[in-house]
Design a protein around this motif. Structure first.
Motif, mmCIF file in Angstrom:
data_model
loop_
_atom_site.group_PDB
_atom_site.id
_atom_site.type_symbol
_atom_site.label_atom_id
_atom_site.label_comp_id
_atom_site.label_asym_id
_atom_site.label_seq_id
_atom_site.Cartn_x
_atom_site.Cartn_y
_atom_site.Cartn_z
ATOM 1 N N LYS A 41 -3.587 8.003 -1.815
ATOM 2 C CA LYS A 41 -3.230 6.487 -1.318
ATOM 3 C C LYS A 41 -3.558 5.550 -2.477
ATOM 4 C CE LYS A 41 -7.675 5.166 0.542
ATOM 5 N NZ LYS A 41 -8.546 4.429 1.559
ATOM 6 N N TYR A 88 2.014 11.776 1.564
ATOM 7 C CA TYR A 88 1.606 12.778 2.651
ATOM 8 C C TYR A 88 2.183 14.226 2.501
ATOM 9 C CZ TYR A 88 -0.788 9.248 5.781
ATOM 10 O OH TYR A 88 -1.544 8.401 6.043
ATOM 11 N N TYR A 130 4.073 2.356 9.022
ATOM 12 C CA TYR A 130 4.645 2.948 7.684
ATOM 13 C C TYR A 130 6.042 2.968 7.820
ATOM 14 C CZ TYR A 130 -0.102 5.168 6.427
ATOM 15 O OH TYR A 130 -1.390 5.553 5.883
ATOM 16 N N TYR A 162 0.814 -1.264 -0.065
ATOM 17 C CA TYR A 162 -0.034 0.042 -0.048
ATOM 18 C C TYR A 162 0.957 1.180 -0.011
ATOM 19 C CZ TYR A 162 -3.262 -3.530 1.718
ATOM 20 O OH TYR A 162 -4.220 -4.776 1.660
ATOM 21 N N LEU A 198 -2.854 13.492 4.704
ATOM 22 C CA LEU A 198 -2.988 12.461 3.409
ATOM 23 C C LEU A 198 -3.334 13.356 2.329
ATOM 24 C CD1 LEU A 198 -2.911 9.443 2.720
ATOM 25 C CD2 LEU A 198 -5.508 9.382 2.847
ATOM 26 N N THR A 242 -4.081 1.475 -2.964
ATOM 27 C CA THR A 242 -4.570 0.174 -2.414
ATOM 28 C C THR A 242 -4.839 -1.070 -3.366
ATOM 29 O OG1 THR A 242 -6.703 1.116 -1.856
ATOM 30 C CG2 THR A 242 -4.982 1.711 0.048
ATOM 31 N N GLN A 253 3.394 17.930 4.465
ATOM 32 C CA GLN A 253 3.690 18.439 5.751
ATOM 33 C C GLN A 253 3.874 19.939 5.642
ATOM 34 O OE1 GLN A 253 7.254 17.177 8.061
ATOM 35 N NE2 GLN A 253 5.830 17.521 10.073
ATOM 36 N N PHE A 279 8.415 5.594 5.723
ATOM 37 C CA PHE A 279 8.734 6.674 4.948
ATOM 38 C C PHE A 279 9.877 6.940 4.126
ATOM 39 C CE2 PHE A 279 5.036 9.264 6.246
ATOM 40 C CZ PHE A 279 4.445 8.463 7.605
ATOM 41 N N PHE A 322 6.007 13.465 1.714
ATOM 42 C CA PHE A 322 6.805 12.261 1.945
ATOM 43 C C PHE A 322 5.730 11.147 1.333
ATOM 44 C CE2 PHE A 322 9.389 13.180 5.364
ATOM 45 C CZ PHE A 322 8.735 14.581 6.096
ATOM 46 N N PHE A 333 1.284 5.687 0.057
ATOM 47 C CA PHE A 333 0.504 6.877 0.402
ATOM 48 C C PHE A 333 1.723 7.985 0.111
ATOM 49 C CE2 PHE A 333 -2.578 4.517 2.786
ATOM 50 C CZ PHE A 333 -1.851 3.323 3.116
ATOM 51 N N GLN A 382 3.043 21.896 11.298
ATOM 52 C CA GLN A 382 1.981 21.069 11.125
ATOM 53 C C GLN A 382 2.141 19.297 10.941
ATOM 54 O OE1 GLN A 382 -1.112 22.443 8.422
ATOM 55 N NE2 GLN A 382 -0.558 24.373 8.808
ATOM 56 N N GLY A 383 1.129 18.681 11.266
ATOM 57 C CA GLY A 383 1.442 17.239 11.035
ATOM 58 C C GLY A 383 1.242 16.870 9.522
ATOM 59 N N LEU A 384 1.098 15.636 9.586
ATOM 60 C CA LEU A 384 1.266 14.921 8.016
ATOM 61 C C LEU A 384 -0.259 14.926 7.810
ATOM 62 C CD1 LEU A 384 3.749 12.131 9.111
ATOM 63 C CD2 LEU A 384 4.037 14.135 7.581
#
Lengths: 114, 114
Positions: free
Chosen positions: B49, B36, B102, B32, B46, B51, B38, B104, B90, B34, B42-44
């Protein structure tokens, strides 16, 4: 949209002290994770947690680290005796499935060890 | 062990130009995948993705990525860069089975020039 929240946003601690980083995952999620990002480096997996137990951990996650879900909402990461090299950004993440569903990340806690 | 390579730690494009951020994974079985983003402090978040459904995946903010098994790649593209796209991106991989942590890549910092 539901969010993962982390507190505090910045924690400054003396070397050797214990620190607890707190996370509130998205309410219907069942899988929880901690990652860290040392300044200038990649995001690294620390630990995953499901059904009140650790499901996987990395080599970084040694005896100094522990995780807990003390109630139905919080997910904590404890570092018992901090070292200088623990200084990093720590991210909490959660997902409602452990396969192809994405993990949702908080904004992180910047941990600075003096 | 699973790994992710992001070529180019820094990429600069002009506003309105094509954005291409590269990601290659190492796995004999498609995992899988993904992407992301940033933003500073701040955070990550999405972006998109993969799948194992459609190989061309559309995400938020006009980004898309194409899964190419023969090249073990999952490059991120956007036809026309906007100033607001400046951030760190990322690529991450998980699975395909047995582990959902994950892994990365090292990240690519995108700069958009006016």
């Amino acid at each position: 949209e539901p969010e993962v929240t982390q507190t505090p946003s910045h924690q400054v601690t003396q070397m050797g002290q214990e620190v607890i980083l707190r996370c509130v995952p998205i309410s219907n999620h069942l899988y929880f994770y901690w990652y860290r990002q040392i300044l200038g480096q990649k995001v690294e997996f620390l630990v995953s947690f499901y059904n009140n137990e650790i499901s996987e951990k990395s080599e970084i996650f040694d005896d100094q680290f522990s995780v807990e879900r003390p109630d139905g909402s919080n997910f904590t990461l404890k570092i018992r005796s901090t070292k200088l090299e623990d200084s990093a950004m720590y991210f909490c993440a959660s997902s409602d499935d452990n396969s192809n569903q994405p993990q949702h990340f908080g904004d992180g806690t910047r941990l600075s060890i003096l | 062990a699973q790994s992710v390579t992001q070529l180019g730690s820094h990429v600069s494009v002009s506003e309105g130009a094509l954005v291409l951020l590269r990601c290659n994974y190492s796995s004999s079985v498609p995992p899988y995948l993904f992407w992301y983003v940033q933003y500073p402090n701040q955070g990550l978040q999405l972006l998109l993705k993969y799948t194992s459904a459609a190989t061309l995946v559309k995400g938020i903010n006009g980004f898309e990525a194409e899964f190419k098994k023969s090249e073990t790649s999952f490059h991120l593209t956007k036809p026309s860069a906007h100033m607001s796209d400046a951030a760190e991106y990322f690529c991450a991989v998980s699975g395909p089975s047995g582990t959902y942590k994950y892994i990365f890549g090292t990240g690519t910092r995108l700069k958009v020039l006016a």
